[in-house]
Design an enzyme around this catalytic site. Structure first.
Site, PDB file in Angstrom:
ATOM      1  N   ASP A  11       0.867  -1.181   0.000  1.00 52.40           N
ATOM      2  CA  ASP A  11       0.000   0.000   0.000  1.00 52.40           C
ATOM      3  C   ASP A  11       0.900   1.227   0.000  1.00 52.40           C
ATOM      4  O   ASP A  11       2.095   1.131   0.281  1.00 52.40           O
ATOM      5  CB  ASP A  11      -0.904  -0.007   1.244  1.00 52.40           C
ATOM      6  CG  ASP A  11      -1.770   1.249   1.348  1.00 52.40           C
ATOM      7  OD1 ASP A  11      -2.353   1.649   0.319  1.00 52.40           O
ATOM      8  OD2 ASP A  11      -1.847   1.853   2.432  1.00 52.40           O
ATOM      9  N   SER A  12       0.297   2.373  -0.244  1.00 49.29           N
ATOM     10  CA  SER A  12       1.045   3.626  -0.176  1.00 49.29           C
ATOM     11  C   SER A  12       1.533   3.891   1.252  1.00 49.29           C
ATOM     12  O   SER A  12       2.438   4.692   1.447  1.00 49.29           O
ATOM     13  CB  SER A  12       0.147   4.780  -0.619  1.00 49.29           C
ATOM     14  OG  SER A  12      -1.031   4.793   0.174  1.00 49.29           O
ATOM     15  N   CYS A  74      -4.313  -1.086  -2.087  1.00 45.94           N
ATOM     16  CA  CYS A  74      -4.414   0.378  -2.172  1.00 45.94           C
ATOM     17  C   CYS A  74      -5.338   0.680  -3.349  1.00 45.94           C
ATOM     18  O   CYS A  74      -5.086   0.215  -4.469  1.00 45.94           O
ATOM     19  CB  CYS A  74      -3.027   0.962  -2.430  1.00 45.94           C
ATOM     20  SG  CYS A  74      -3.016   2.734  -2.733  1.00 45.94           S
ATOM     21  N   GLU A 156      -5.364   8.683  10.047  1.00 44.12           N
ATOM     22  CA  GLU A 156      -4.001   8.552  10.571  1.00 44.12           C
ATOM     23  C   GLU A 156      -3.853   9.276  11.912  1.00 44.12           C
ATOM     24  O   GLU A 156      -3.054   8.895  12.749  1.00 44.12           O
ATOM     25  CB  GLU A 156      -2.993   9.058   9.542  1.00 44.12           C
ATOM     26  CG  GLU A 156      -2.931   8.115   8.352  1.00 44.12           C
ATOM     27  CD  GLU A 156      -1.879   8.473   7.329  1.00 44.12           C
ATOM     28  OE1 GLU A 156      -1.138   9.435   7.529  1.00 44.12           O
ATOM     29  OE2 GLU A 156      -1.823   7.766   6.303  1.00 44.12           O
ATOM     30  N   CYS A 188     -11.219   3.530  -0.340  1.00 48.36           N
ATOM     31  CA  CYS A 188      -9.883   3.958   0.093  1.00 48.36           C
ATOM     32  C   CYS A 188      -9.589   3.159   1.352  1.00 48.36           C
ATOM     33  O   CYS A 188     -10.470   2.993   2.211  1.00 48.36           O
ATOM     34  CB  CYS A 188      -9.880   5.451   0.397  1.00 48.36           C
ATOM     35  SG  CYS A 188      -8.355   5.989   1.207  1.00 48.36           S
ATOM     36  N   HIS A 190      -8.110   3.668   4.024  1.00 45.02           N
ATOM     37  CA  HIS A 190      -8.221   4.293   5.351  1.00 45.02           C
ATOM     38  C   HIS A 190      -9.656   4.403   5.849  1.00 45.02           C
ATOM     39  O   HIS A 190      -9.892   4.531   7.041  1.00 45.02           O
ATOM     40  CB  HIS A 190      -7.643   5.716   5.319  1.00 45.02           C
ATOM     41  CG  HIS A 190      -6.151   5.787   5.273  1.00 45.02           C
ATOM     42  ND1 HIS A 190      -5.410   5.197   4.281  1.00 45.02           N
ATOM     43  CD2 HIS A 190      -5.265   6.389   6.105  1.00 45.02           C
ATOM     44  CE1 HIS A 190      -4.130   5.446   4.493  1.00 45.02           C
ATOM     45  NE2 HIS A 190      -4.014   6.159   5.595  1.00 45.02           N
TER      46      HIS A 190
HETATM   47  N1  DGL Z   1      -4.060   3.794   0.294  1.00 44.38           N
HETATM   48  C1  DGL Z   1      -4.682   4.881  -0.411  1.00 44.38           C
HETATM   49  C2  DGL Z   1      -5.934   4.361  -1.124  1.00 44.38           C
HETATM   50  O1  DGL Z   1      -6.493   3.343  -0.807  1.00 44.38           O
HETATM   51  C3  DGL Z   1      -5.044   6.024   0.515  1.00 44.38           C
HETATM   52  C4  DGL Z   1      -3.857   6.848   0.968  1.00 44.38           C
HETATM   53  C5  DGL Z   1      -3.127   7.546  -0.160  1.00 44.38           C
HETATM   54  O2  DGL Z   1      -3.636   8.506  -0.740  1.00 44.38           O
HETATM   55  O3  DGL Z   1      -2.018   7.112  -0.445  1.00 44.38           O
HETATM   56  O4  DGL Z   1      -6.396   4.991  -2.038  1.00 44.38           O
END
Ligand code: DGL
Length: 278
Positions: A11-12, A74, A156, A188, A190
């Site tokens: 993931d990011s 992600c 976060e 997303c 999060h």
């Molecule tokens: N993990 C990203 C997503 O699911 C969210 C956080 C980001 O913008 O990197 O889109």
């Protein structure tokens, strides 16, 4: 024959842990390696080309760890980079969009589906197309997408269920309420952490789709179908491109179960992706 190689998940940053959590719950016998690209997060505000480059580098790192499958945990990376990764990777690649879209189409009763995600995910139009494709038999299908970038910071920060989260959600979700959606895809990684607040704003009759659950189901199906299930004691390794201590502090509420532990730092921006791009 069993395959005891780990499943690679990236993931990011830490958000993908909401997907990893579901994978561990549904295939508890599997070892996993998680890479969070916290050093270059967020992806949701980056360009298409940058997201592809970063995702390829994430994949290259996981491939070096001899994984048997890669899960793009992600939404932003899935919408922009899945097509490239699935072409160049020699192990199965699982993305999060189609499982989430299918679950939403299954859940809706009035055919009105909301998608909430990062700007890059909404801007790609990929999620919306996937929902339209999966729901092509619903004549009155309506899809409303809304970028909710502040939700990432709220998640976060641990502000999941307070007045700041409520006010922010009320403002973002207004168009979805006005449209009368009965299903909202948390597109997303999060957003599942804010599910309680989103639900308070949308009302009890609106179904929230956490695509992580559906993704874990896809992982399980592929492992079973391809005979890739493990039969040894599972291990869970964690890597981040930023500070492991910060990663563990922020990540722990995402994952629970006393994880993550022993997180290692890794640099992935030196991987050369030129050979993959034409
Ligand atoms: N993990 C990203 C997503 O699911 C969210 C956080 C980001 O913008 O990197 O889109």
């Amino acid at each position: 024959m069993a395959d005891n190689r780990p499943i690679g998940v990236f993931d990011s940053g830490i958000g993908g842990l909401t997907v990893l959590r579901e994978i561990i719950a549904q295939v508890p016998g599997e070892s996993t390696i998680y890479f969070g690209d916290d050093g270059r997060s967020p992806y949701g505000t980056k360009s298409h080309d940058t997201i592809i480059k970063y995702s390829l580098q994430d994949m290259m790192f996981l491939k070096e760890q001899d994984v048997k499958m890669i899960v793009i945990a992600c939404n932003t990376a899935s919408t922009h980079a899945y097509n490239v990764l699935s072409k160049v990777c020699d192990v199965p690649v699982v993305e999060v969009v189609v499982p989430g879209a299918k679950a939403a189409v299954k859940a809706t009763k009035n055919g009105k589906i909301g998608i909430i995600a990062t700007r890059a995910t909404v801007g790609s139009g990929v999620y919306e197309s996937a929902v339209r494709e999966c729901g092509k038999d619903i004549p009155e299908l309506e899809v409303i997408s809304k970028a909710c970038p502040l939700f990432v910071s709220l998640a976060e920060e641990g502000w999941w269920d307070d007045e700041v989260a409520y006010l922010t959600a009320s403002r973002y979700l207004e168009p979805l309420k006005t449209a009368g959606v009965d299903t909202v895809v948390l597109a997303c990684t999060h957003y599942p952490l804010l599910a309680k607040t989103i639900s308070k704003v949308m009302g009890p009759d609106v179904t929230l789709i956490n695509s992580g659950i559906a993704v874990a189901g896809v992982v399980k199906d592929i492992l079973e179908k391809d005979g890739l299930m493990a039969d040894s004691e599972p291990t869970h390794l964690f890597y981040t491109s930023d500070d492991p201590k910060i990663f563990e502090q922020v990540a722990s509420p995402f994952l629970g179960r006393g994880l993550p532990q022993g997180t290692k730092h890794v640099q992935v921006d030196n991987y050369d992706v030129k050979g993959f791009l034409c």
